[in-house]
Design an enzyme around this catalytic site. Sequence first.
Site, PDB file in Angstrom:
ATOM      1  N   TYR A 339       0.816  -1.222   0.000  1.00  0.00           N
ATOM      2  CA  TYR A 339       0.000   0.000   0.000  1.00  0.00           C
ATOM      3  C   TYR A 339       0.847   1.270   0.000  1.00  0.00           C
ATOM      4  CZ  TYR A 339      -2.649  -3.390   2.982  1.00  0.00           C
ATOM      5  OH  TYR A 339      -3.222  -4.490   3.561  1.00  0.00           O
ATOM      6  N   CYS A 367      14.438 -10.267  -3.825  1.00  0.00           N
ATOM      7  CA  CYS A 367      14.711  -9.961  -5.230  1.00  0.00           C
ATOM      8  C   CYS A 367      13.486  -9.360  -5.920  1.00  0.00           C
ATOM      9  CB  CYS A 367      15.163 -11.228  -5.944  1.00  0.00           C
ATOM     10  SG  CYS A 367      16.560 -11.951  -5.104  1.00  0.00           S
TER      11      CYS A 367
END
Length: 441
Positions: A339, A367
């Site tokens: 968010y 990653c």
Amino acid sequence: MTFSSTSTQANPTSLTTLPGHPFVAYRDAVLHVEDVALSALASQYGTPLFVYSKAAMLSALAAYQRGFAGRNAQICYAMKANSTLGVLQVFVKAGCGFDIVSGGELERVIAAGADARKVIFSGVGKTRSEMRQALSAGIGCFNVESEAELDVLSAVATAMGLIAPVSIRVNPNVDPKTHPYISTGLKDNKFGVAHEDALRVYRHAATLKGLQVVGIDCHIGSQILELTPYLDAMDRVLDLVASIEAAGIPIAHIDFGGGLGINYHNDAPPEADALWLQLLTKIDARGYGDKKLMIEPGRSLVGNAGVCVTEVLYLKPGAQKNFCIIDAAMNDLPRPAMYQAFHSIVPVNTPGQDGASTTYDVVGPVCESGDWIGRDRALSVVAGDYVAVLSAGAYCMSMSSNYNTRGRAAEVLVDGMAMHLIRARETAQDQMRQEHLINGD
Ligand SMILES: *Cc1c(COP(=O)(O)O)cnc(C)c1O
């Protein structure tokens, strides 16, 4: 309010509290949760490490309890915010009920000692087996979110020779003015029954043999910082109570959901008792003050009771950006990636006078470019230092994952000077336990 120092030193301990985090403070330049130094916890249990203050949870709960003093009310902790058994236990002992959203949460909260009669079951997609599990346990109420769910629940209960207590989640169509992903009370959300359909759906529920209508509920969103959406939603819900009761269907309880925000970054949410003073004035004025009131707070009970302690692994200067790479990542703290949420990041040991700061993007080892925890943060740190990510008590551990085969962090509950390891760090073996190699060649 801040905790009082229990130091026995001749010189008084220097104390710097953090606004909005009453049980987290620097004592003699080391960040503490209650009476425990985070540096000591980090070296004992490793990092990343979630640390929770029991007093902070109880003090957040106390604000609601003050708000409801003298009322027939039940506070149901929305356990999806943080469902660790040791956290649930704190709320069980404090007399709370619980708002659950899955059969797994029901099993958890019963394992923590909860009384199923004080449990309410929310969520748009309850399965038949979850309904059977909740009925067998004798839960207090199903918060039903669609007409189709009413029919299925009635059939499931009838087949078991039981009657399911139900409340219907209505959608008041007010804008809580929060992030779109955590706004749930608008017309185009998947949650609840539209305001204009509610009376018809209640009439339908009243005809179903396996159900007993006991209440009405709504939940308009999360991290709400303003009073107006709450007041507007309450008006809309009370309008429905009037029309449903006029149709001959008694409403025993009004459940007003959760959603009250916390201070992440200069946010100033209303205090729970001040909010309820206003809501109760409205409820009384409209003549519903004698009804049982229920609420489902999650974030506001645990969010600022927790911090995540993490170690600085590497500093990586760059042409455009400097990176501070820490050992916590989006799998531990998913809110920034999900968010774009803000968490304060502060050093565990405050630097001396000469500690000039550098602006970093604070990122984890996962990653993904989305694996950031804070952007453009001024920090004075070197590799090996600990930093604390604040406001990490809600929607962090409960949303954590094993992405990159990272074990979930350990969790410690602090109670004054005492510390309890409530979750051991997850190992790779733990993660692989349910998996099977393929037999054969
Ligand atoms: C998530 C949720 C809550 C709790 O919301 P907070 O913002 O954490 O207070 C309450 N009720 C329902 C139905 C929910 O889905």
